[in-house]
Write an enzyme that holds these catalytic residues in place. Structure first.
Site, mmCIF file in Angstrom:
data_model
loop_
_atom_site.group_PDB
_atom_site.id
_atom_site.type_symbol
_atom_site.label_atom_id
_atom_site.label_comp_id
_atom_site.label_asym_id
_atom_site.label_seq_id
_atom_site.Cartn_x
_atom_site.Cartn_y
_atom_site.Cartn_z
ATOM 1 N N HIS A 35 6.580 5.563 8.945
ATOM 2 C CA HIS A 35 6.969 6.176 10.225
ATOM 3 C C HIS A 35 7.188 7.684 10.073
ATOM 4 O O HIS A 35 6.893 8.445 10.993
ATOM 5 C CB HIS A 35 8.242 5.533 10.772
ATOM 6 C CG HIS A 35 8.023 4.185 11.380
ATOM 7 N ND1 HIS A 35 7.200 3.966 12.460
ATOM 8 C CD2 HIS A 35 8.542 2.970 11.054
ATOM 9 C CE1 HIS A 35 7.210 2.688 12.784
ATOM 10 N NE2 HIS A 35 8.017 2.058 11.937
ATOM 11 N N GLU A 59 9.127 1.861 6.499
ATOM 12 C CA GLU A 59 9.882 2.917 7.185
ATOM 13 C C GLU A 59 9.353 4.301 6.828
ATOM 14 O O GLU A 59 9.277 5.184 7.687
ATOM 15 C CB GLU A 59 11.376 2.807 6.875
ATOM 16 C CG GLU A 59 12.015 1.507 7.333
ATOM 17 C CD GLU A 59 11.725 1.135 8.779
ATOM 18 O OE1 GLU A 59 11.662 2.038 9.636
ATOM 19 O OE2 GLU A 59 11.549 -0.070 9.046
#
Length: 190
Positions: free
Chosen positions: A144, A141
């Site tokens: 990102h 994550e």
């Protein structure tokens, strides 16, 4: 509200996300919508860039990995303005997938442990060490927020071999059970 997920190739996925402050507009609603979106799409993590917001926010829910990975149980957390301070431990391969890249599962090698500083949903600061599957989810994550997706971390030859599948995703030629925004196809899926 379930938010659409942006597909591979979308410009928002390539940007370095911006930090936010407690007065970010409708932050509580955005976080709630991200939780609902994540549950609907059956993922283990969701970053704001994946819902077309270039801000430093991601959420994790490791429960889908339980019981195969016992430390994934109850790993539901909000990370705001995260800063990866250190990676260490063994380099471990793991087949990763991503909601922005449907049906693309590739072996990604990552360090087994991380130290990260972040703010929770109440803007309380934390600095913690995570390892195992929790570390893996966070690193995925966090990428990102830095403008990367998991296929950016695979061997160049392997990525070249995936070009047809990646282009199909950008064109909206993939079958998913959640709404998506495709960079080459202005229509939203479902």
């Amino acid at each position: 509200m379930i938010l659409p997920i942006v597909a591979y190739g979308h410009p928002t996925l390539k940007k370095i996300a911006e930090p936010i402050t407690p007065d970010y507009p409708d932050l509580d609603k955005l976080i709630a919508d991200m939780w609902e979106t994540l549950a609907h799409s059956e993922g283990v993590g969701l970053a704001a860039p994946q819902v077309n917001r270039s801000i430093r926010l991601f959420i994790t829910d490791g429960n889908p990995f339980y019981p195969d990975y016992p430390d994934a149980k109850d790993f539901k957390q909000v990370f705001i303005n995260a800063e990866l301070l250190e990676t260490f431990g063994d380099i471990v391969p793991f087949k990763e997938g991503c909601l922005s890249l449907p049906d693309i599962y590739e072996e990604v090698k990552r360090p087994d442990k991380i130290r990260i500083k972040y703010l929770d949903e109440n803007f309380q600061e934390h600095e913690e060490v995570f390892e195992g599957i929790r570390s893996r989810i966070i690193q995925h994550e966090y990428d990102h927020l830095e403008g990367h997706v998991h296929v950016d971390r695979i061997a160049p030859l392997r990525k070249t071999l995936l070009q047809g599948k990646l282009k199909a995703i950008m064109d909206g030629k993939c079958d998913v059970d959640y709404r998506m925004i495709f960079p080459h196809n202005k229509k939203k899926h479902r």
